[in-house]
Design a protein around this motif. Structure first.
Motif, short mmCIF file in Angstrom:
data_model
loop_
_atom_site.label_atom_id
_atom_site.label_comp_id
_atom_site.label_asym_id
_atom_site.label_seq_id
_atom_site.Cartn_x
_atom_site.Cartn_y
_atom_site.Cartn_z
N LYS A 20 0.82 -1.20 0.00
CA LYS A 20 0.00 0.00 0.00
C LYS A 20 0.86 1.26 0.00
O LYS A 20 2.03 1.24 0.42
N ASN A 21 0.29 2.34 -0.47
CA ASN A 21 0.91 3.68 -0.39
C ASN A 21 2.30 3.75 -1.00
O ASN A 21 3.18 4.47 -0.53
N HIS B 133 2.76 -3.99 5.08
CA HIS B 133 1.50 -3.43 4.58
C HIS B 133 1.21 -3.86 3.14
O HIS B 133 1.14 -3.04 2.22
N ASP C 193 -1.07 -5.11 0.12
CA ASP C 193 -2.43 -4.79 -0.30
C ASP C 193 -3.19 -6.07 -0.59
O ASP C 193 -3.29 -6.52 -1.73
#
Length: 250
Positions: free
Chosen positions: A16-17, A209, A211
């Motif tokens: 993510k991000n 993290h 996804d």
């Protein structure tokens, strides 16, 4: 008989991000997750079969030696390797383990049974794709081991009552009590239950993290370790027989 399997595969999800996790880090995650599985199996003195993704085998030689030393079976899981790569990896693995690799697994029949027989595999344990809606599309099918082209073909297990398959996703989402009842009832009808999980399911998604869908984060990481521990505790309490794949088939 309960046949407990683990697929050693790297998690493929992006982060993510815009964060990144390198291939080496992904490999380390798989290694640490597998070591967690081994600790739980050792506590309960239960032997299992580990299907290692072909492209990871040479990178995980020390881990595979540890798995084999503890009495577990090493087999192959193929994602997209060709026959030449598989045969070469099999030869290398048998050399450093000093044991014959008998089992082979893939999701799609990319490699023919004839080719696998020529490579001197003894049994095939193919699996299907598992998603949130997939279990509800399943129909009743034969769960008997058959012989084809000189190979033993081991089907996925499926509950004769709920019609739920014993795949990685079902173990992750079902309450343990319901899952235990499903295993108990299935063994009244079938000779064996094949249960398989993926090493990436033991990933701590709060730390990494990735996804992944919410239903794949559910009960992952430490919660997955606790579920596996609960299942093995129950198996031993009920004095249920367990076996490595190769021992049961041959």
């Amino acid at each position: 008989m309960i046949l407990l399997n683990f697929n050693i595969v790297n998690i493929e999800a992006k982060c993510k991000n815009g964060a990144e996790v390198s291939d080496d880090e992904r490999l380390k995650i798989s290694e640490n997750n597998t070591k967690a599985i081994l600790r739980i199996l050792d506590i309960h003195d239960i032997k299992a079969s580990f299907f290692v993704e072909v492209s990871l085998v040479e990178k995980l030689q020390n881990l595979l030696k540890a798995i084999s030393f503890q009495g577990h079976e090493i087999a192959f899981y193929n994602k997209d390797s060709n026959p030449e790569e598989i045969e070469n990896t099999k030869r290398i693995t048998q050399d450093f383990l000093e044991k014959h690799i008998k089992g082979f697994r893939q999701k799609d029949n990319k490699i023919s049974y004839q080719s696998l027989k020529l490579m001197e595999f003894s049994y095939i344990s193919n699996i299907d794709n598992a998603g949130i809606l997939f279990p509800f599309k399943r129909l009743r099918r034969d769960t008997t081991i058959i012989e084809e082209d000189g190979l033993s073909i081991v089907p996925e297990s499926i509950s004769p009552y709920s019609q739920l398959p014993y795949n990685d996703f079902i173990f992750q989402v079902l309450p343990m009590k319901y899952y235990q009842n499903m295993v108990f009832e299935t063994l009244k009808n079938d000779e064996f239950v094949l249960i398989y999980l993926n090493s990436w399911q033991f990933t701590d998604f709060k730390k990494y993290h990735f996804d992944v869908p919410f239903y794949r984060r559910l009960n992952s990481g430490k919660k997955m370790e606790d579920k596996l521990d609960a299942l093995l505790t129950w198996i031993n309490e009920k004095e249920m027989a367990t076996s490595r794949m190769k021992d049961y088939i041959f």
